[in-house]
Design an enzyme around this catalytic site. Structure first.
Site, PDB file in Angstrom:
ATOM      1  N   LEU A   2       0.845  -1.185   0.000  1.00 21.76           N
ATOM      2  CA  LEU A   2       0.000   0.000   0.000  1.00 21.76           C
ATOM      3  C   LEU A   2       0.884   1.240   0.000  1.00 21.76           C
ATOM      4  O   LEU A   2       1.603   1.504   0.965  1.00 21.76           O
ATOM      5  CB  LEU A   2      -0.926   0.001   1.219  1.00 21.76           C
ATOM      6  CG  LEU A   2      -1.882  -1.198   1.328  1.00 21.76           C
ATOM      7  CD1 LEU A   2      -2.725  -1.085   2.588  1.00 21.76           C
ATOM      8  CD2 LEU A   2      -2.774  -1.287   0.093  1.00 21.76           C
ATOM      9  N   ASP A   3       0.854   1.978  -1.113  1.00 16.02           N
ATOM     10  CA  ASP A   3       1.558   3.254  -1.206  1.00 16.02           C
ATOM     11  C   ASP A   3       0.638   4.307  -0.604  1.00 16.02           C
ATOM     12  O   ASP A   3      -0.478   4.531  -1.097  1.00 16.02           O
ATOM     13  CB  ASP A   3       1.877   3.594  -2.661  1.00 16.02           C
ATOM     14  CG  ASP A   3       2.807   2.574  -3.301  1.00 16.02           C
ATOM     15  OD1 ASP A   3       3.646   2.011  -2.582  1.00 16.02           O
ATOM     16  OD2 ASP A   3       2.694   2.351  -4.523  1.00 16.02           O
ATOM     17  N   VAL A   4       1.105   4.969   0.441  1.00 16.02           N
ATOM     18  CA  VAL A   4       0.235   5.808   1.263  1.00 16.02           C
ATOM     19  C   VAL A   4       0.726   7.248   1.281  1.00 16.02           C
ATOM     20  O   VAL A   4       1.929   7.502   1.431  1.00 16.02           O
ATOM     21  CB  VAL A   4       0.184   5.257   2.706  1.00 16.02           C
ATOM     22  CG1 VAL A   4      -0.656   6.146   3.601  1.00 16.02           C
ATOM     23  CG2 VAL A   4      -0.382   3.838   2.703  1.00 16.02           C
ATOM     24  N   ARG A   8      -2.583   5.342  -2.769  1.00 16.30           N
ATOM     25  CA  ARG A   8      -2.397   5.770  -4.158  1.00 16.30           C
ATOM     26  C   ARG A   8      -1.719   4.645  -4.942  1.00 16.30           C
ATOM     27  O   ARG A   8      -1.001   3.827  -4.371  1.00 16.30           O
ATOM     28  CB  ARG A   8      -1.556   7.052  -4.235  1.00 16.30           C
ATOM     29  CG  ARG A   8      -2.353   8.284  -3.811  1.00 16.30           C
ATOM     30  CD  ARG A   8      -1.560   9.561  -3.939  1.00 16.30           C
ATOM     31  NE  ARG A   8      -2.435  10.715  -3.802  1.00 16.30           N
ATOM     32  CZ  ARG A   8      -2.861  11.468  -4.807  1.00 16.30           C
ATOM     33  NH1 ARG A   8      -2.486  11.188  -6.054  1.00 16.30           N
ATOM     34  NH2 ARG A   8      -3.650  12.508  -4.605  1.00 16.30           N
ATOM     35  N   ASN A  11       4.212   1.739   2.276  1.00 14.40           N
ATOM     36  CA  ASN A  11       5.237   2.573   1.646  1.00 14.40           C
ATOM     37  C   ASN A  11       4.782   4.033   1.693  1.00 14.40           C
ATOM     38  O   ASN A  11       3.772   4.387   1.097  1.00 14.40           O
ATOM     39  CB  ASN A  11       5.443   2.118   0.197  1.00 14.40           C
ATOM     40  CG  ASN A  11       6.628   2.795  -0.469  1.00 14.40           C
ATOM     41  OD1 ASN A  11       7.405   3.490   0.181  1.00 14.40           O
ATOM     42  ND2 ASN A  11       6.771   2.580  -1.766  1.00 14.40           N
TER      43      ASN A  11
END
Length: 258
Positions: free
Chosen positions: A129-131, A142, A172
């Site tokens: 999970l790109d946060v 995102r 991340n």
């Protein structure tokens, strides 16, 4: 017994090893295979390799590159980038990769997590999970190198991913990517308290002290970094590095006994 893990993260862009800041401006730092060889020598705990082009360009994973990396790698290897089906994940595991990471495809179709887990086992399924932090302190997920925002709350989606079959969650931080200013410990604590599977945190590590602080504050987690392991010094000269076994053991012991 689970132990904290110190994990280099390598980004592949246009066939080369790069490092970004805030998911932008990729800087070429070398050849991915050479980096893998160096991390072998330095006895890295694990390795994460992410192709940051595949999903954005809508192409399949580059199986030839993955096979080459897996053949060289003597540590557990996690690969992510362009994986959209359980068949693709199975093929990647068949090349000698231990874990397959999915991100955009999991957000767009969460049932893919269960499909891959059924095919290769949940221990091999990683959801990244790109946060990004929003105004007023909340967070959003995102994808597509940070360009597309999605509605699910990161912590809630991490829990849903585990329910569906994810064996590990990677968080991340887009805001801290490449800044070397330290991890987002507030977010790390929230995620660690919410899920029961191994969690790895990425984004912001600028020193081994940052990793020690993460483990001290959050517990047995994966501490991952990109810049820390490919740059050296104030001027960010390219130098692949990793703590020696004694230094790593001292770091973990100090963090867990503090």
């Amino acid at each position: 017994m689970l132990r904290p893990r110190i994990i280099p993260c390598l980004l592949i862009h246009e066939g080369g090893l790069v490092k970004t800041v805030g998911f932008k401006d990729p800087k070429y730092v070398g050849d991915p295979v050479n980096a893998v060889k160096i991390f072998n020598e330095k006895e890295s705990d694990e390795l994460i390799v992410l192709d940051i082009d595949a999903t954005v360009n809508g192409v399949e994973p580059d199986y030839a590159v993955i096979a080459h990396l897996a053949a060289e790698c003597r540590m557990p290897l996690c690969y992510g980038g362009g994986v959209r089906t359980a068949a693709q994940a199975k093929r990647i595991i068949g090349l000698g990769v231990e874990k397959v990471a999915i991100s955009a495809a999991a957000i767009e179709r969460p049932e893919l997590i269960a499909e891959i887990a059924a095919e290769v086992g949940r221990q091999s399924v990683v959801v990244i999970l790109d946060v990004r932090r929003k105004m007023l302190g909340s967070y959003e997920v995102r994808t597509h190198n940070g360009k597309r925002a999605h509605k699910p709350d990161p912590v809630a989606f991490a829990q849903e991913s585990v329910r569906l079959g994810a064996g590990e969650i990677v968080i991340n931080s887009i805001d801290l990517d490449g800044t070397m200013k330290g991890y987002d410990l507030k977010l790390a604590r929230r995620v660690r308290d919410a899920v029961t599977v191994p969690v790895t945190f990425l984004g912001g590590a600028g020193s081994l002290a940052d990793m020690e602080a993460l483990i001290r504050e959050v517990g047995v987690v994966g501490a991952s970094a990109g810049s820390l392991f490919v740059f050296k010094g104030t001027y960010r000269a390219v130098l692949i590095n990793y703590p020696n076994p004694d230094t790593k053991e001292q770091l973990v012991r100090a963090a867990l006994t503090a």
